[in-house]
Scaffold this motif. Structure first.
Motif, short mmCIF file in Angstrom:
data_model
loop_
_atom_site.label_atom_id
_atom_site.label_comp_id
_atom_site.label_asym_id
_atom_site.label_seq_id
_atom_site.Cartn_x
_atom_site.Cartn_y
_atom_site.Cartn_z
N UNK A 331 0.84 -1.20 0.00
CA UNK A 331 0.00 0.00 0.00
C UNK A 331 0.88 1.25 0.00
N UNK A 332 1.94 1.22 0.79
CA UNK A 332 2.87 2.36 0.86
C UNK A 332 3.53 2.62 -0.49
N UNK A 333 3.91 1.54 -1.20
CA UNK A 333 4.52 1.68 -2.53
C UNK A 333 3.53 2.34 -3.49
N UNK A 339 1.95 9.74 -5.42
CA UNK A 339 2.48 11.05 -5.04
C UNK A 339 3.55 11.52 -6.02
N UNK A 340 4.28 10.58 -6.59
CA UNK A 340 5.35 10.93 -7.53
C UNK A 340 4.81 11.25 -8.92
N UNK A 367 7.44 6.51 6.27
CA UNK A 367 8.60 6.72 5.40
C UNK A 367 8.20 7.39 4.09
N UNK A 368 7.08 6.95 3.52
CA UNK A 368 6.61 7.54 2.27
C UNK A 368 6.32 9.03 2.46
N UNK A 369 5.66 9.36 3.55
CA UNK A 369 5.31 10.76 3.80
C UNK A 369 6.56 11.62 3.95
#
Length: 481
Positions: A331-333, A339-340, A367-369
Motif C-alpha cells: 500500500x505504501x509503494x 504522489x510521484x 517513510x513515504x510521507x
C-alpha cells in the motif's frame, strides 16, 4: 451420487441466499426462513458428499467425518441465531458457588490485575475494599450483580484493553434489538428490529424512566473506560444489555419488556420493547460494514482501502496485511507512486474506524510521507480520528504527529499516547467468567505525557443531523483549511 440429487442442495443454497440478501434483518421471519433454508442446503450437500465418500478409502472416510461434524456445527449455529434458544434451555438459577470457590476466583482476578503494567498501590486499596463488599454480599446478590461488581474491579484500571465481557451466561443474556450511537446531540437509534422501525432516527431520552445522560454516567462509572470517548464508543454495547441494566437496578431481571422513551416532534413517547437473545443481537449488530463515517462501530470489511480523487485518501480500518499480495508495505509503494506521478490536493490518513492491529507494520507509510516534503505539510497532510481510534492506531497517530507535519482532525481517540495493551484472555476458574487483561505498557514519543487521549488540532462535533443528511464533517473541515 446422482446429479439430480446433488443439484437439490445447490438450488436451496442459491435460492435462500437470495432471500437473505433481500431481507438481511435477523429478527425478521423471512431472514430466518432464508437462513434455515441455506443451512439445510449446506447440511444436505455435506451429508450427501459425506455419504458418497464414506464408501471409499480411509482418507475419504476422514473427509466424510469432517463434513458430518461441520454439518452438526452449522445446525447448532443456525438454531442459536434463528430462534430464541433460551426457550430450549430451562432458565434455572446457576448452581451457587461456595464462599471458598468465590475466594479462589477473587484471588485469581486479583493476581491478574496485579500483573497489569499500570498497576498502582492505590488500586490495590480500592480493590481490597471492593473484595470486602463482594464477600459480604455473596448470598444476597444475583449473578448479574456479581458480574457487575467484578467488572467494576477491573474497571479500576481505567484501561480500555482490560475489561470483563458484558455477555457471559449466554443462556440468560438478553439485548434490546436496537443499534444506536451517542452523537454530540444525544443517543440516536440508527437501526432496529422491524417491529420498532418507528424508533429509527429518534433520540432516546430515557430507559425505564432513567435519563440517558444518567445511564451513561452510571455505566461509565461501573465499567472503567479509558476516557470519555472510549466510554461513548462502548456505550451501545452496554446500554442495550438488559442484564447490565438489571444489575444497575434500573429494571427487574424477570421483566419481559423494557420501556424506552424517545422524542417525537420534541414530545416524549414511550414504547415497550421485548429483549432478544445476545447471539441474535450480536449477529445483527457486529456484522462488518463499509460505511466510512464512524456512526457504526463494528469492524469494516476490508483492512484498508485507497481512494485516489482530489485527495489521496488512505482508509485504514485495521493495521494488518490483507494477504501476501495486499500488505501495508505494498500500500505504501502505491501511495509513493501516486504522489510521484500526480499532484493531489493532499494526503488523508483516515483512522476513524481503526480499532488497532499490528503496530510494527505502519512504518513504511511514515517513510513515504517523509520522502515527499511537498505533501508533508500541515495544509496538505491530514489525519482523521474518532472515538473508535484505538490500540495500535494510537501508536500510529502518535508517531505521525511526532515524525510528520500532519494536522489531526476529528474526535479525541479512545486512549492516550502512553497506554496499556497486548491484552490476554482469562477465565475465572470456578465461575467461568471471562475477561481481558493488558500485559504491556506502550510508551509514546513523550514518556511524561499523562493525558488519557490525544486532542486533535481541529475538533469535530459529530451530530445526528450530519449522519441523517450524509454529511461528513471531517471532510468539510479539511476543505475549509
Amino acid at each position: 451420487m446422482k446429479i439430480t440429487k446433488a443439484f437439490f442442495p445447490l438450488l436451496l443454497i442459491v435460492s435462500f441466499s437470495i432471500l437473505i440478501y433481500c431481507f438481511p434483518e435477523p429478527f425478521g421471519g423471512l431472514f430466518r426462513l432464508g437462513l434455515a433454508g441455506l443451512a439445510l442446503g449446506v447440511i444436505g450437500g455435506f451429508w450427501m458428499t459425506g455419504a458418497f465418500l464414506w464408501k471409499k478409502k480411509l482418507f475419504s472416510k476422514i473427509v466424510a467425518s469432517l463434513l458430518f461434524l461441520f454439518s452438526g456445527l452449522i445446525l447448532v449455529l443456525t438454531i442459536l441465531i434463528t430462534i430464541d434458544y433460551r426457550s430450549l434451555i430451562p432458565i434455572t438459577p446457576i448452581a451457587p458457588l461456595s464462599a471458598s470457590e468465590w475466594n479462589e476466583d477473587l484471588n485469581y482476578l486479583k493476581e491478574t490485575i496485579g500483573t497489569h503494567p499500570s498497576y498502582l498501590p492505590e488500586i490495590n486499596t480500592e480493590l481490597e475494599k471492593a473484595f470486602s463488599v463482594f464477600e459480604a454480599n455473596l448470598t444476597n446478590t444475583s449473578r448479574d450483580e456479581k458480574l457487575l461488581q467484578l467488572t467494576s474491579m477491573v474497571g479500576l484500571l481505567e484501561d480500555g484493553h482490560s475489561f470483563i465481557f458484558p455477555f457471559q451466561a449466554f443462556n440468560q443474556s438478553a439485548y434490546l434489538p436496537l443499534y444506536g450511537y451517542y452523537f454530540g446531540d444525544g443517543y440516536f437509534v440508527l437501526d432496529a428490529f422491524s417491529k420498532y422501525d418507528d424508533l429509527i432516527g429518534k433520540r432516546i431520552i430515557e430507559i425505564e424512566g432513567i435519563g440517558i445522560e444518567k445511564l451513561f454516567e452510571e455505566i461509565s462509572e461501573s465499567t472503567g473506560p479509558e476516557n470519555i470517548w472510549n466510554a461513548k464508543y462502548r456505550f451501545n454495547f452496554f446500554i442495550n444489555n438488559v442484564n447490565l441494566l438489571s444489575s444497575l437496578g434500573i429494571l427487574d431481571q424477570e421483566k419481559k419488556e423494557v420501556k424506552v422513551t424517545y422524542l417525537e416532534n420534541e414530545h416524549p413517547v414511550s414504547i415497550l420493547i421485548k429483549p432478544e437473545p445476545f447471539f441474535t443481537w450480536g449477529f445483527w449488530t457486529l456484522k462488518p460494514t463499509d460505511i466510512r463515517t464512524p456512526a457504526f462501530t463494528q469492524m469494516r470489511r476490508s483492512n484498508f482501502k485507497l481512494h485516489a480523487n482530489e485527495f489521496i485518501e488512505v482508509e485504514l480500518n485495521l493495521i494488518e496485511d490483507i494477504d501476501s499480495d495486499n500488505t501495508i508495505k505494498s500500500l505504501s509503494h502505491t501511495i509513493d507512486t501516486l504522489l510521484s506521478s500526480s499532484n493531489p490536493k493532499g494526503l488523508i490518513i483516515d483512522l476513524r474506524n481503526t480499532l488497532g492491529g499490528n503496530n510494527t507494520l505502519y512504518e513504511p507509510l511514515i517513510d513515504v510521507i517523509t520522502r515527499h516534503p511537498e505533501i508533508n505539510q500541515e495544509t496538505r497532510l491530514f489525519v482523521l480520528t474518532s472515538r473508535t481510534t484505538f490500540s495500535a492506531a494510537i501508536n500510529f497517530l502518535d508517531d505521525l504527529i511526532y515524525n510528520t507535519n500532519c494536522t489531526v482532525v476529528g474526535e479525541p481517540p479512545g486512549a492516550g499516547a502512553n497506554h496499556s495493551g497486548d491484552a490476554e484472555f482469562h477465565i475465572l476458574p470456578n465461575s467461568g467468567i471471562y475477561y481481558m487483561m493488558s500485559t504491556k505498557k506502550w510508551t509514546g514519543n513523550n514518556p511524561s505525557d499523562s493525558l488519557k487521549t490525544i486532542y486533535p488540532e481541529v475538533m469535530i462535533n459529530y451530530l445526528s443531523t450530519h449522519y441523517k443528511n450524509g454529511i461528513d464533517p471531517w471532510m468539510n473541515a479539511i476543505n475549509t483549511l
